[in-house]
Write a protein that holds these residues in place. Structure first.
Motif, mmCIF file in Angstrom:
data_model
loop_
_atom_site.group_PDB
_atom_site.id
_atom_site.type_symbol
_atom_site.label_atom_id
_atom_site.label_comp_id
_atom_site.label_asym_id
_atom_site.label_seq_id
_atom_site.Cartn_x
_atom_site.Cartn_y
_atom_site.Cartn_z
ATOM 1 N N UNK A 253 30.553 42.750 35.225
ATOM 2 C CA UNK A 253 31.838 42.134 35.529
ATOM 3 C C UNK A 253 32.065 40.913 34.655
ATOM 4 N N UNK A 254 33.300 40.748 34.175
ATOM 5 C CA UNK A 254 33.678 39.591 33.363
ATOM 6 C C UNK A 254 34.566 38.683 34.204
ATOM 7 N N UNK A 255 34.209 37.417 34.286
ATOM 8 C CA UNK A 255 35.006 36.452 35.025
ATOM 9 C C UNK A 255 35.534 35.391 34.070
ATOM 10 N N UNK A 256 36.824 35.125 34.177
ATOM 11 C CA UNK A 256 37.505 34.150 33.322
ATOM 12 C C UNK A 256 37.506 32.812 34.046
ATOM 13 N N UNK A 257 36.845 31.832 33.479
ATOM 14 C CA UNK A 257 36.660 30.543 34.133
ATOM 15 C C UNK A 257 37.350 29.408 33.371
ATOM 16 N N UNK B 212 44.747 35.577 33.170
ATOM 17 C CA UNK B 212 44.926 37.028 33.055
ATOM 18 C C UNK B 212 45.172 37.430 31.608
ATOM 19 N N UNK B 213 45.980 36.662 30.889
ATOM 20 C CA UNK B 213 46.232 36.978 29.469
ATOM 21 C C UNK B 213 44.938 36.901 28.667
ATOM 22 N N UNK B 214 44.095 35.922 28.992
ATOM 23 C CA UNK B 214 42.814 35.807 28.286
ATOM 24 C C UNK B 214 41.957 37.044 28.525
ATOM 25 N N UNK B 215 41.943 37.527 29.775
ATOM 26 C CA UNK B 215 41.192 38.741 30.068
ATOM 27 C C UNK B 215 41.740 39.950 29.337
ATOM 28 N N UNK B 216 43.059 40.090 29.327
ATOM 29 C CA UNK B 216 43.682 41.222 28.625
ATOM 30 C C UNK B 216 43.446 41.130 27.125
ATOM 31 N N UNK B 217 43.496 39.924 26.584
ATOM 32 C CA UNK B 217 43.250 39.758 25.153
ATOM 33 C C UNK B 217 41.823 40.173 24.804
ATOM 34 N N UNK B 218 40.877 39.819 25.669
ATOM 35 C CA UNK B 218 39.494 40.211 25.429
ATOM 36 C C UNK B 218 39.348 41.727 25.476
ATOM 37 N N UNK C 256 36.947 30.100 29.552
ATOM 38 C CA UNK C 256 35.566 30.465 29.251
ATOM 39 C C UNK C 256 35.273 31.798 29.928
ATOM 40 N N UNK C 257 34.746 32.744 29.171
ATOM 41 C CA UNK C 257 34.426 34.055 29.738
ATOM 42 C C UNK C 257 32.921 34.174 29.970
ATOM 43 N N UNK C 258 32.578 34.711 31.142
ATOM 44 C CA UNK C 258 31.188 34.980 31.499
ATOM 45 C C UNK C 258 31.083 36.436 31.932
ATOM 46 N N UNK C 259 29.944 37.061 31.594
ATOM 47 C CA UNK C 259 29.656 38.417 32.049
ATOM 48 C C UNK C 259 28.401 38.387 32.916
ATOM 49 N N UNK C 260 28.428 39.127 34.012
ATOM 50 C CA UNK C 260 27.245 39.205 34.876
ATOM 51 C C UNK C 260 26.251 40.166 34.239
ATOM 52 N N UNK C 261 25.111 39.641 33.874
ATOM 53 C CA UNK C 261 24.048 40.433 33.263
ATOM 54 C C UNK C 261 22.734 40.077 33.929
ATOM 55 N N UNK C 262 22.014 41.094 34.382
ATOM 56 C CA UNK C 262 20.731 40.883 35.075
ATOM 57 C C UNK C 262 20.886 39.853 36.192
ATOM 58 N N UNK C 263 21.986 39.998 36.926
ATOM 59 C CA UNK C 263 22.272 39.188 38.105
ATOM 60 C C UNK C 263 22.545 37.723 37.796
ATOM 61 N N UNK C 264 22.940 37.424 36.570
ATOM 62 C CA UNK C 264 23.273 36.048 36.215
ATOM 63 C C UNK C 264 24.537 36.023 35.363
ATOM 64 N N UNK D 89 39.926 36.500 37.469
ATOM 65 C CA UNK D 89 40.182 35.099 37.178
ATOM 66 C C UNK D 89 39.198 34.160 37.851
ATOM 67 N N UNK D 90 39.607 32.915 37.936
ATOM 68 C CA UNK D 90 38.704 31.821 38.257
ATOM 69 C C UNK D 90 38.052 31.946 39.633
ATOM 70 N N UNK D 91 38.736 32.556 40.600
ATOM 71 C CA UNK D 91 38.192 32.620 41.952
ATOM 72 C C UNK D 91 37.291 33.832 42.170
ATOM 73 N N UNK D 92 37.091 34.631 41.156
ATOM 74 C CA UNK D 92 36.298 35.852 41.350
ATOM 75 C C UNK D 92 34.796 35.622 41.353
#
Length: 393
Positions: free
Chosen positions: A272-276, A149-155, A367-375, A253-256
């Motif tokens: 959507x950004x997911x923190x992995x 969660x802190x990583x997401x807030x920092x981003x 590791x942060x990932x963003x969903x773009x063009x369904x990936x 977070x990780x389960x999203x």
């Protein structure tokens, strides 16, 4: 001669039986406690299969100093009473360590496994499980929920460009140990980063809609929503938000995330950004060949739940091998090996893990990932500082 031949056959048969019995006696028993029939089975089953595949790969490569791992699996249906009974059964069967799963069962058994000197790896990343003063026999592979969660807030804070006001954040969490574990950390770090918390809503496992909480959140006009959720409820929340014309930026977070999420959530998932904690695919990594040989099907190489289960078992097996080399393959010896501070390689799926006797936070990297063009597209890495005050919180 006939009697002699019969005697030799019988003796030979007994020798084979004795050798088989001796081989079984040399097996190392590990418990696997997971949810196969309850509300989080969609995540727990592939996680367990990652553990099982890792055991097959370890055994094929010689096991633990020549001893094969026998994995004893128990389904607890995400119910704490069943988890307690399953643990007693596994302990009676002679397991020397456990691969568990959820926050509720892990926390309910925290004191018990400490008394029993039973190392317990889990897929619960609750921060207080990383404090050896409170949970000396608990371990997990990767950054804890609070760090995620802190990583997401920092981003969010690092990329906020509006100088006229603070970013506004709402939280949608589950009313259970997993969901509530991050709330204090989010509040305190949001205050530090000048992020305004404007609302909190609950959506629990099994929810078929999120219309009411989405309606309330829409009135609060948050810029961002932190989802302390699993992928199935994320799909419900995002789908209903899209229908309502509610378009904040979602973080979680990780389960999203899991491979089915994009189809389930629909077009609202874009952005959507997911923190992995680990890579979302093993393809292109050195472990891919061994994993493909041990996996049930090739798609598992792209399942983050499977990959984190694999990493968890590799971490435990590394400590077991060290304990075996030291001459004592027991729970206490496994803990000593884990707490040595020696970096543990987990097949390149994430950075090496480091545990110490005073700090079981194995990693500060997400590791942060963003969903773009369904990936899912890699967005970057967040490496948090290691504050003593964050240990267990």
């Amino acid at each position: 001669m006939i009697s002699l031949a019969k005697g030799l056959v019988i003796a030979g048969g007994l020798a084979v039986a004795l050798m088989a019995a001796e081989s079984r006696a040399q097996d190392v028993k590990i418990g696997l406690l997971y949810d196969a029939t309850g509300p989080v089975a969609a995540q727990s089953v592939p996680y367990a299969r990652g553990i099982q595949a890792a055991v097959r790969a370890i055994n094929s490569a010689g096991g633990i100093g020549g001893k094969q791992i026998t994995l004893l699996a128990e389904d607890y249906g995400y119910q704490i009473p069943r988890a307690l009974a399953a643990y007693r059964k596994l302990k009676a069967a002679g397991v020397i360590a456990i691969q568990g799963f959820g926050s509720g069962d892990t926390e309910a058994l925290m004191d018990t496994v400490a008394r029993d000197r039973m190392p317990w790896f889990s897929a619960s990343y609750s921060a207080h499980l990383a404090d050896p003063q409170r949970a000396p026999y608990n371990y997990f592979a990767g950054a804890d929920y609070s760090a995620q969660a802190r990583a997401g807030l920092k981003h969010i804070a690092d990329n906020w460009t509006d100088t006229t006001r603070r970013p506004r954040l709402a939280i949608v969490y589950m009313d259970n140990a997993f969901g509530k574990s991050v709330l204090p950390a989010i509040q305190s770090y949001a205050d530090e980063l000048k992020i305004e918390i404007v609302g909190r809503e609950v959506v629990n496992p099994g929810a078929i809609d999120a219309v009411a909480p989405v309606s309330r959140l829409k009135d609060l006009k948050p810029d961002f929503i932190w989802l302390q959720q699993i992928a199935s409820t994320v799909a419900v929340i995002i789908r209903d938000s899209h229908k309502a014309g509610f378009t904040p930026k979602f973080y979680g977070g990780v389960w999203t995330y899991d491979p089915n999420l994009i189809d389930l959530a629909g077009p609202g998932i874009e952005g959507m950004v997911t923190v992995q904690l680990a890579a979302l695919t093993a393809r292109g990594l050195p472990v891919a060949t061994a994993m493909a040989a041990a996996a049930d099907n090739p798609a598992q190489l792209d399942d983050p739940n499977f990959l984190r289960g694999w990493a968890s078992m590799i971490a435990l097996a590394t400590a077991m091998k060290a304990a075996d080399r030291a001459g004592s393959l027991t729970g206490q010896a496994i803990k000593t090996a884990l707490d040595s501070g020696t970096p543990i390689e987990v097949d390149g799926l994430m950075e090496p893990l480091v545990f110490t006797a005073r700090d079981h936070r194995s990693s500060d990297v997400t590791l942060l990932y963003r969903i773009e063009a369904r990936k899912p597209v890699p967005l970057g890495t967040v490496r948090l500082e290691r504050r003593p005050s964050w240990l267990g919180h």
